[in-house]
Design a protein around this motif. Structure first.
Motif, PDB file in Angstrom:
ATOM      1  N   MET A 181     -35.668   7.783  38.922  1.00 20.61           N
ATOM      2  CA  MET A 181     -36.569   6.654  38.847  1.00 20.61           C
ATOM      3  C   MET A 181     -37.863   7.086  38.173  1.00 20.61           C
ATOM      4  O   MET A 181     -38.363   8.171  38.401  1.00 20.61           O
ATOM      5  N   LYS A 182     -38.423   6.242  37.366  1.00 24.29           N
ATOM      6  CA  LYS A 182     -39.631   6.584  36.619  1.00 24.29           C
ATOM      7  C   LYS A 182     -40.853   6.379  37.493  1.00 24.29           C
ATOM      8  O   LYS A 182     -40.963   5.405  38.220  1.00 24.29           O
ATOM      9  N   SER A 183     -41.756   7.335  37.367  1.00 26.00           N
ATOM     10  CA  SER A 183     -43.003   7.214  38.122  1.00 26.00           C
ATOM     11  C   SER A 183     -43.928   6.238  37.405  1.00 26.00           C
ATOM     12  O   SER A 183     -43.697   5.846  36.267  1.00 26.00           O
ATOM     13  N   MET A 184     -45.009   5.878  38.107  1.00 24.72           N
ATOM     14  CA  MET A 184     -45.983   4.944  37.534  1.00 24.72           C
ATOM     15  C   MET A 184     -46.611   5.539  36.274  1.00 24.72           C
ATOM     16  O   MET A 184     -46.859   4.820  35.308  1.00 24.72           O
ATOM     17  N   GLY A 185     -46.816   6.867  36.258  1.00 29.46           N
ATOM     18  CA  GLY A 185     -47.394   7.530  35.090  1.00 29.46           C
ATOM     19  C   GLY A 185     -46.471   7.452  33.890  1.00 29.46           C
ATOM     20  O   GLY A 185     -46.912   7.216  32.765  1.00 29.46           O
ATOM     21  N   GLN A 186     -45.162   7.649  34.129  1.00 33.03           N
ATOM     22  CA  GLN A 186     -44.195   7.557  33.040  1.00 33.03           C
ATOM     23  C   GLN A 186     -44.120   6.130  32.509  1.00 33.03           C
ATOM     24  O   GLN A 186     -44.029   5.915  31.312  1.00 33.03           O
ATOM     25  N   THR A 187     -44.147   5.156  33.392  1.00 32.54           N
ATOM     26  CA  THR A 187     -44.072   3.758  32.981  1.00 32.54           C
ATOM     27  C   THR A 187     -45.268   3.387  32.110  1.00 32.54           C
ATOM     28  O   THR A 187     -45.103   2.735  31.070  1.00 32.54           O
ATOM     29  N   SER A 188     -46.467   3.816  32.512  1.00 34.68           N
ATOM     30  CA  SER A 188     -47.641   3.492  31.698  1.00 34.68           C
ATOM     31  C   SER A 188     -47.622   4.264  30.378  1.00 34.68           C
ATOM     32  O   SER A 188     -48.083   3.741  29.361  1.00 34.68           O
ATOM     33  N   ALA A 189     -47.071   5.486  30.397  1.00 34.36           N
ATOM     34  CA  ALA A 189     -46.965   6.251  29.147  1.00 34.36           C
ATOM     35  C   ALA A 189     -45.997   5.559  28.186  1.00 34.36           C
ATOM     36  O   ALA A 189     -46.258   5.461  26.984  1.00 34.36           O
ATOM     37  N   ILE A 190     -44.895   5.067  28.704  1.00 31.46           N
ATOM     38  CA  ILE A 190     -43.920   4.355  27.865  1.00 31.46           C
ATOM     39  C   ILE A 190     -44.534   3.059  27.342  1.00 31.46           C
ATOM     40  O   ILE A 190     -44.345   2.704  26.175  1.00 31.46           O
ATOM     41  N   ALA A 191     -45.295   2.356  28.170  1.00 37.79           N
ATOM     42  CA  ALA A 191     -45.964   1.127  27.734  1.00 37.79           C
ATOM     43  C   ALA A 191     -46.958   1.440  26.611  1.00 37.79           C
ATOM     44  O   ALA A 191     -47.054   0.684  25.637  1.00 37.79           O
ATOM     45  N   ARG A 192     -47.667   2.548  26.727  1.00 40.20           N
ATOM     46  CA  ARG A 192     -48.615   2.956  25.686  1.00 40.20           C
ATOM     47  C   ARG A 192     -47.873   3.288  24.387  1.00 40.20           C
ATOM     48  O   ARG A 192     -48.280   2.875  23.301  1.00 40.20           O
ATOM     49  N   ILE A 193     -46.770   4.008  24.505  1.00 44.05           N
ATOM     50  CA  ILE A 193     -45.968   4.369  23.326  1.00 44.05           C
ATOM     51  C   ILE A 193     -45.449   3.094  22.659  1.00 44.05           C
ATOM     52  O   ILE A 193     -45.497   2.957  21.434  1.00 44.05           O
TER      53      ILE A 193
END
Length: 169
Positions: A1-13
């Motif tokens: 499962m993706k952490s909140m940090g990974q989710t925001s990093a993917i959203a930024r990308i």
């Protein structure tokens, strides 16, 4: 499962590279709908990568995914362009493809005879140009003759080969 940090990093990308990838796909596919489909698939595949947020160069990775998806799309289109009726006709009448192959081989043999009938220097020029696709200048340098002589030999070779082929058909 993706952490909140990974989710925001993917959203930024996504925010940073969405426009670039879209333009790249639209230019290469020349179809807005196909580009949108592949854009979405690019980011889905990117997100499925376990460490998508940790990739050093997400832009390169995204372009690689998009390029591979375009290649797959092109391959699929080529496969689907095959005419099933033509395939069935060829399967039902395999002799016709054998006959076509035999006719092509016979035509090639006549062409070889035509080239073999040319005078030696003319034949060399003709072969270097038509089979090795050398430029007139390259042929002239290789055979130590002028470009004008190369052009004359080519004109003579073409005329004689055409006459030979016309006579044999």
């Amino acid at each position: 499962m993706k952490s909140m940090g990974q989710t925001s990093a993917i959203a930024r990308i996504y925010r940073d590279y969405n426009g670039m990838i879209r333009r790249y796909l639209q230019v290469n596919l020349r179809s807005r709908e196909d580009a949108e489909d592949l854009l979405q698939e690019t980011f889905v595949r990117f997100q499925k990568h376990q460490a998508a947020a940790d990739i050093d160069k997400p832009k390169n990775f995204l372009f690689t995914i998009a390029r591979n998806l375009m290649i797959d799309r092109k391959r699929h289109q080529k496969v689907s362009e095959v005419d099933p009726a033509q395939e069935i006709d060829e399967l039902m009448d395999p002799l016709s493809s054998v006959e076509r192959l035999a006719a092509a081989e016979e035509h090639f043999g006549v062409l070889c005879d035509a080239v073999a009938s040319l005078p030696p220097q003319c034949r060399r020029v003709f072969i270097l140009r038509k089979f090795y696709q050398l430029s007139h200048k390259e042929i002239a340098d290789q055979l130590a003759i002028s470009v004008s002589t190369v052009e004359k030999h080519l004109a003579l070779g073409l005329a004689r080969c055409k006459a030979y082929l016309d006579e044999k058909q």
